[in-house]
Enzyme design. Structure first.
Site, short mmCIF file in Angstrom:
data_model
loop_
_atom_site.label_atom_id
_atom_site.label_comp_id
_atom_site.label_asym_id
_atom_site.label_seq_id
_atom_site.Cartn_x
_atom_site.Cartn_y
_atom_site.Cartn_z
N LEU A 1 -17.78 -4.51 1.78
CA LEU A 1 -18.81 -3.64 1.19
C LEU A 1 -18.73 -3.65 -0.34
O LEU A 1 -19.22 -2.73 -0.99
CB LEU A 1 -18.67 -2.21 1.72
CG LEU A 1 -18.89 -2.06 3.22
CD1 LEU A 1 -18.64 -0.62 3.66
CD2 LEU A 1 -20.29 -2.50 3.60
N GLY A 2 -18.14 -4.70 -0.89
CA GLY A 2 -18.07 -4.80 -2.35
C GLY A 2 -17.35 -3.63 -2.98
O GLY A 2 -17.83 -3.03 -3.94
N TYR B 1 0.84 -1.20 0.00
CA TYR B 1 0.00 0.00 0.00
C TYR B 1 0.87 1.24 0.00
O TYR B 1 1.56 1.53 0.97
CB TYR B 1 -0.93 0.01 1.21
CG TYR B 1 -1.85 -1.18 1.32
CD1 TYR B 1 -2.10 -2.01 0.23
CD2 TYR B 1 -2.48 -1.48 2.52
CE1 TYR B 1 -2.95 -3.11 0.34
CE2 TYR B 1 -3.34 -2.57 2.64
CZ TYR B 1 -3.55 -3.39 1.55
OH TYR B 1 -4.39 -4.47 1.67
N GLY C 1 -17.07 -0.79 -1.95
CA GLY C 1 -17.83 0.44 -1.77
C GLY C 1 -19.16 0.44 -2.50
O GLY C 1 -19.99 1.34 -2.31
N SER D 1 -23.05 2.95 -1.98
CA SER D 1 -23.74 3.91 -2.84
C SER D 1 -24.16 3.39 -4.20
O SER D 1 -24.68 4.15 -5.01
CB SER D 1 -22.83 5.14 -3.03
OG SER D 1 -21.53 4.76 -3.46
#
Length: 342
Positions: free
Chosen positions: A208-209, A60, A211, A215
């Protein structure tokens, strides 16, 4: 400090908060790096909220994420967390390479210890499996690091069931990190059962896939132009149009439950068992506070079944990752008998 449920990962004694914090997006990948003071404040807020399991990697940044964590864990913070980092993905001449040979393992660990400014790493994962080096050789070197006190526990990320078994035969594996969410359920067929048979904890990244369950298709409107998620197959054209319909059904169910879609998706992962720790990532304290509330969302067996019918294994269109090397499907390694010590 808030009280957050703690769970056991593996059978060797590691205990972590039931939900962790993925730190990847703080220093890039999901758009440009975020301001360091804000990220340190977020990490401290997470710790003070009872979230003690922090997830980073030498990849990262590269490297800058570990440096950020090192700065954040000063002044008594280190003793309050379970720190996980990873090795194995390296940039060379602009190309990504996977390494698991002994010399690389040792050098990577020493470098991570220095960047994190710690004496010992709680959980050290092989980030991706090196198909050139027998897994027994890589785990053998990690075993030495345990014996030297430089790491406490060994983990694998995106490893196949057979690779996990071969690794476990050399040294106990504490945790396997894998992508597991309402739209990534392929691991349920073989990998999750293997972990449970061997008593290995499960760490779910991207719960959360990426993101999407925050949304839906609007995700693409809210992320920067250089965010890697723009290239994910599941967010491309026809795939996205199909997957939007799945999200709409999750919205309906979340409204009935009186929670957000993110909280519902996270709660589903939590309900997979007390051996599973999701590590949603965020760069905003507001989003973090919303994610905390997933711990109090209770799902009935009927609601679990409804969610799983919405997000059945074949319901989502598009592969979950854009890089062929990045999944357990490519994690088989040669037999130990083929390894020649140089």
């Amino acid at each position: 400090m808030a009280t957050v449920k703690r769970i056991k990962l593996g059978s060797q004694g590691l205990e972590v908060s039931a939900q962790g914090l993925g730190c990847l997006g703080m220093t890039g990948f999901n758009g440009p790096p975020k301001p360091e003071p804000e990220m340190i404040a977020l990490i401290h807020h997470a710790i003070n909220s009872g979230f003690t399991f922090l997830d980073t990697s030498d990849f990262y940044g590269p490297h800058t994420n570990e440096i950020l964590l090192g700065k954040a864990l000063k002044e008594g913070m280190r003793e309050r967390v379970e720190l996980a980092t990873k090795f194995g993905i390296n940039f060379a001449d602009g190309k990504r390479e996977i390494h698991g040979d002994p010399a690389y393992v040792m050098a990577a660990c020493e470098a991570s210890l220095k960047r994190l400014d710690v004496d010992c790493i709680d959980l050290y994962y092989q980030h991706r499996i090196d198909s050139k080096a027998p897994i027994e050789v890589t785990i053998g070197e990690l075993k030495k690091l345990v014996e030297e006190g430089k790491i406490k526990y060994i983990g694998l990320s995106e490893a196949s069931a057979s690779t996990i078994r071969r690794a476990y035969a050399v040294h106990l594996i504490t945790a396997v990190q894998l992508e597991w969410s309402l739209w990534s359920r392929d691991v349920e067929e073989e990998i999750v059962p293997t972990c449970r048979e061997l008593g290995i904890g499960i760490v779910a990244y991207s719960p959360l896939g990426r993101g999407f369950f925050s949304s839906g298709a609007k995700l693409l409107e809210n992320i920067s132009k250089d965010d890697f998620r723009r290239n994910l197959p599941r967010l491309q054209l026809d795939n996205l149009e199909h997957n939007k319909k799945l999200f709409e059904r999750v919205i309906e169910m979340a409204e009935k439950k009186g929670c957000t879609t993110s909280q519902l998706a996270l709660a589903w992962v939590h309900h997979q068992g007390d051996d599973v720790c999701p590590i949603p990532g965020t760069t905003k304290i507001g989003n973090f506070n919303q994610n905390i509330k997933a711990l109090s969302v209770k799902l009935t067996p009927e609601e679990m079944a409804e969610l799983e019918s919405i997000a059945s294994a074949d319901a989502v269109k598009g592969h979950r990752d854009m890089y062929s090397f990045a999944t357990y499907n490519n994690s088989e390694t040669p037999p130990l008998s083929s390894w020649k010590v140089s």
